[in-house]
Motif scaffolding. Structure first.
Motif, PDB file in Angstrom:
ATOM      1  N   PRO A 175       3.178 -19.308  -6.671  1.00 20.58           N
ATOM      2  CA  PRO A 175       2.109 -19.711  -7.275  1.00 20.58           C
ATOM      3  C   PRO A 175       1.722 -18.879  -7.825  1.00 20.58           C
ATOM      4  O   PRO A 175       1.225 -17.994  -7.807  1.00 20.58           O
ATOM      5  CB  PRO A 175       1.629 -19.877  -6.361  1.00 20.58           C
ATOM      6  CG  PRO A 175       2.512 -19.586  -4.854  1.00 20.58           C
ATOM      7  CD  PRO A 175       3.386 -18.567  -5.384  1.00 20.58           C
ATOM      8  N   HIS A 176       0.675 -20.066  -9.235  1.00 20.77           N
ATOM      9  CA  HIS A 176      -0.170 -19.091 -10.394  1.00 20.77           C
ATOM     10  C   HIS A 176      -1.439 -20.335 -10.779  1.00 20.77           C
ATOM     11  O   HIS A 176      -0.907 -21.269 -11.061  1.00 20.77           O
ATOM     12  CB  HIS A 176       0.893 -18.129 -11.601  1.00 20.77           C
ATOM     13  CG  HIS A 176       1.645 -19.390 -11.885  1.00 20.77           C
ATOM     14  ND1 HIS A 176       2.075 -19.969 -11.988  1.00 20.77           N
ATOM     15  CD2 HIS A 176       1.030 -20.404 -13.646  1.00 20.77           C
ATOM     16  CE1 HIS A 176       3.052 -20.663 -12.349  1.00 20.77           C
ATOM     17  NE2 HIS A 176       2.237 -21.186 -13.622  1.00 20.77           N
ATOM     18  N   VAL A 177      -2.220 -19.131 -11.779  1.00 25.03           N
ATOM     19  CA  VAL A 177      -3.330 -20.215 -12.235  1.00 25.03           C
ATOM     20  C   VAL A 177      -3.092 -20.067 -13.558  1.00 25.03           C
ATOM     21  O   VAL A 177      -3.213 -18.587 -14.065  1.00 25.03           O
ATOM     22  CB  VAL A 177      -4.548 -19.594 -11.436  1.00 25.03           C
ATOM     23  CG1 VAL A 177      -5.664 -20.564 -12.534  1.00 25.03           C
ATOM     24  CG2 VAL A 177      -4.575 -20.468 -10.422  1.00 25.03           C
ATOM     25  N   LEU A 219       6.342 -30.686 -21.353  1.00 25.28           N
ATOM     26  CA  LEU A 219       7.371 -31.822 -21.945  1.00 25.28           C
ATOM     27  C   LEU A 219       8.367 -31.733 -20.929  1.00 25.28           C
ATOM     28  O   LEU A 219       8.985 -30.181 -21.340  1.00 25.28           O
ATOM     29  CB  LEU A 219       7.139 -31.949 -23.713  1.00 25.28           C
ATOM     30  CG  LEU A 219       9.002 -33.152 -23.819  1.00 25.28           C
ATOM     31  CD1 LEU A 219       8.792 -33.692 -23.711  1.00 25.28           C
ATOM     32  CD2 LEU A 219       8.167 -32.565 -25.279  1.00 25.28           C
ATOM     33  N   TYR A 220       9.111 -32.096 -20.849  1.00 20.58           N
ATOM     34  CA  TYR A 220      10.433 -32.540 -19.171  1.00 20.58           C
ATOM     35  C   TYR A 220      11.578 -32.800 -21.037  1.00 20.58           C
ATOM     36  O   TYR A 220      11.641 -34.395 -21.092  1.00 20.58           O
ATOM     37  CB  TYR A 220      10.428 -32.437 -17.839  1.00 20.58           C
ATOM     38  CG  TYR A 220       9.699 -32.017 -17.323  1.00 20.58           C
ATOM     39  CD1 TYR A 220       9.582 -30.717 -17.062  1.00 20.58           C
ATOM     40  CD2 TYR A 220       8.158 -32.685 -17.109  1.00 20.58           C
ATOM     41  CE1 TYR A 220       8.777 -29.786 -15.824  1.00 20.58           C
ATOM     42  CE2 TYR A 220       7.312 -32.000 -16.712  1.00 20.58           C
ATOM     43  CZ  TYR A 220       7.325 -29.991 -15.902  1.00 20.58           C
ATOM     44  OH  TYR A 220       6.988 -29.682 -15.657  1.00 20.58           O
ATOM     45  N   LEU A 221      12.732 -31.840 -20.618  1.00 23.15           N
ATOM     46  CA  LEU A 221      13.981 -32.611 -20.982  1.00 23.15           C
ATOM     47  C   LEU A 221      15.354 -32.691 -20.315  1.00 23.15           C
ATOM     48  O   LEU A 221      15.800 -33.173 -21.012  1.00 23.15           O
ATOM     49  CB  LEU A 221      14.382 -31.895 -22.554  1.00 23.15           C
ATOM     50  CG  LEU A 221      13.268 -30.786 -23.167  1.00 23.15           C
ATOM     51  CD1 LEU A 221      13.383 -30.149 -24.059  1.00 23.15           C
ATOM     52  CD2 LEU A 221      12.381 -32.172 -24.310  1.00 23.15           C
ATOM     53  N   ARG A 261       3.693 -23.862  -9.028  1.00 25.19           N
ATOM     54  CA  ARG A 261       4.804 -23.278  -8.736  1.00 25.19           C
ATOM     55  C   ARG A 261       5.633 -24.251  -9.088  1.00 25.19           C
ATOM     56  O   ARG A 261       5.057 -25.210  -9.252  1.00 25.19           O
ATOM     57  CB  ARG A 261       5.164 -23.125  -7.303  1.00 25.19           C
ATOM     58  CG  ARG A 261       4.685 -23.004  -6.579  1.00 25.19           C
ATOM     59  CD  ARG A 261       5.427 -22.644  -5.374  1.00 25.19           C
ATOM     60  NE  ARG A 261       5.669 -23.245  -4.472  1.00 25.19           N
ATOM     61  CZ  ARG A 261       7.378 -23.498  -3.916  1.00 25.19           C
ATOM     62  NH1 ARG A 261       8.253 -22.726  -4.212  1.00 25.19           N
ATOM     63  NH2 ARG A 261       7.473 -24.245  -2.773  1.00 25.19           N
ATOM     64  N   VAL A 262       6.454 -23.915  -9.465  1.00 24.17           N
ATOM     65  CA  VAL A 262       7.990 -24.177  -9.834  1.00 24.17           C
ATOM     66  C   VAL A 262       9.306 -23.469  -8.773  1.00 24.17           C
ATOM     67  O   VAL A 262       8.848 -23.449  -8.706  1.00 24.17           O
ATOM     68  CB  VAL A 262       8.789 -23.937 -11.025  1.00 24.17           C
ATOM     69  CG1 VAL A 262       9.503 -24.888 -11.402  1.00 24.17           C
ATOM     70  CG2 VAL A 262       7.789 -24.482 -11.730  1.00 24.17           C
ATOM     71  N   GLU A 263       9.392 -24.800  -7.805  1.00 27.94           N
ATOM     72  CA  GLU A 263      11.037 -25.134  -6.960  1.00 27.94           C
ATOM     73  C   GLU A 263      11.609 -24.315  -6.994  1.00 27.94           C
ATOM     74  O   GLU A 263      11.994 -24.459  -8.729  1.00 27.94           O
ATOM     75  CB  GLU A 263      11.295 -25.781  -6.309  1.00 27.94           C
ATOM     76  CG  GLU A 263      10.376 -26.533  -5.316  1.00 27.94           C
ATOM     77  CD  GLU A 263      10.742 -28.167  -5.067  1.00 27.94           C
ATOM     78  OE1 GLU A 263      10.217 -28.465  -3.551  1.00 27.94           O
ATOM     79  OE2 GLU A 263      11.539 -28.241  -6.138  1.00 27.94           O
TER      80      GLU A 263
HETATM   81  O1  LIG Z   1       7.917 -25.304 -16.767  1.00 26.20           O
HETATM   82  C1  LIG Z   1       7.169 -26.086 -15.549  1.00 26.20           C
HETATM   83  O2  LIG Z   1       7.284 -26.951 -14.619  1.00 26.20           O
HETATM   84  C2  LIG Z   1       5.981 -25.314 -15.580  1.00 26.20           C
HETATM   85  C3  LIG Z   1       6.167 -23.890 -15.793  1.00 26.20           C
HETATM   86  C4  LIG Z   1       5.049 -22.718 -15.579  1.00 26.20           C
HETATM   87  O3  LIG Z   1       3.737 -23.099 -14.498  1.00 26.20           O
HETATM   88  C5  LIG Z   1       4.286 -22.337 -15.988  1.00 26.20           C
HETATM   89  O4  LIG Z   1       4.932 -21.414 -17.561  1.00 26.20           O
HETATM   90  O5  LIG Z   1       3.383 -21.802 -16.093  1.00 26.20           O
END
Ligand SMILES: O=C(O)CCC(=O)C(=O)O
Ligand SMILES: [Fe+2]
Length: 290
Positions: A200-202, A216-218, A260-262
């Motif tokens: 988890p991060h900000v 942007l998701y690919l 966060r990302v799982e």
């Molecule tokens: O790839 C993502 O969905 C988020 C990545 C992320 O949180 C970041 O790089 O700060």
């Protein structure tokens, strides 16, 4: 499940058996209500612990946007702004006054996302090819000829305008900032430049100059990869965003959007982080494709 079961089943039984021994010795009936009260209290405590256990778990996870839905507009959820922005200089018409998170499938098409991914792939492969003097220009021209390159400035501008529209900002007061990067995540090499993405991060804390983060998701969650959902962490309540090719997710970068990302469990997840700042001194120009 096992854990909860032990709490519920174990404690009250123990209490009742020790209490009945007590009663046989003294032979008095007045302790019965106390035993009952203790049993009920223990039961309530066990129930509370069980509830805590469940609420800690990912059971209280709500899906914010699914991969298989198509958002032809912008889905926006406002959240109260954190105080993070107060530690920085404020910029009129840009610094978040309204905070929140949004997702849209209408800004970038799946076709454009596909073109972007193909282009990144081809330029990556061409970089692996042995370099010899004078052929890089030829290689670049060949790339451009066979793979119509995506227009990065146009993509950036459309995302920027959508952020401005959604948050009520002046689009010309937002600037692209560093790091804007391409990420490739899979379960074997989880450690890349932005390693440990699952913590988890900000973003404002991690990257400083960020005011608005966009992604942007690919590739598609559940089709191209498993795991890898983006999670907004709102206390004990999590909200997940499932990546979809061409989907743009954006949010104010302060701690109101802890995330966060799982971990990716199979396949490969591709995304581009496009970050914006309100501070012109942190502005960068559009990246170019090589
Ligand atoms: O790839 C993502 O969905 C988020 C990545 C992320 O949180 C970041 O790089 O700060
Ligand atoms: Fe992030």
């Amino acid at each position: 499940y096992c854990h909860r079961h032990t709490i519920h089943g174990g404690s009250p039984r123990r209490t009742v058996s020790s209490a009945s021994k007590h009663q046989q010795k003294k032979g008095s009936g007045w302790k019965k209500p106390i035993v009952g009260t203790v049993a009920v209290s223990l039961f309530i405590i066990a129930g509370g612990l069980g509830w805590l256990y469940v609420s800690q778990d990912e059971f209280v996870t709500e899906v914010f946007v699914r991969q298989d839905e198509f958002l032809d507009g912008t889905k926006f959820v406002q959240v109260p702004c954190s105080e993070d922005y107060e530690n920085f200089k404020r910029f009129k018409g840009c610094t978040p006054q309204r905070c929140g998170r949004a997702v849209t499938d209408a800004v970038i098409s799946r076709e454009e996302a596909g073109r972007m991914l193909r282009y990144l792939f081809v330029s990556f492969v061409s970089q692996l090819m042995p370099k010899s003097h004078g052929d890089s220009e030829l290689k670049g021209n060949l790339l451009f000829f066979f793979f119509c390159p995506p227009n990065l400035s146009s993509l950036r501008q459309r995302i920027q305008e959508e952020i401005a529209r959604t948050f009520g900002l002046d689009a010309s007061r937002l600037f692209l900032t560093k790091p804007t990067f391409f990420s490739r995540m899979n379960n074997t090499d989880a450690k890349t430049i932005h390693d440990e993405y699952w913590h988890p991060h900000v973003d404002k804390v991690t990257y400083g100059s960020f005011d608005y983060t966009s992604l942007l998701y690919l590739s598609d969650y559940g089709v191209d990869f498993g795991g890898g959902r983006f999670v907004f962490m709102d206390g004990s309540h999590n909200r997940t965003m499932e990546p979809r090719a061409g989907r743009v997710s954006f949010f104010s970068s302060g701690s109101e959007n802890l995330h966060r990302v799982e971990k990716v469990s199979w396949g490969t997840r591709f995304a581009i982080t496009v970050s914006f700042t309100c501070d012109p001194t942190h502005a960068i120009s559009d990246p170019t494709l090589t």
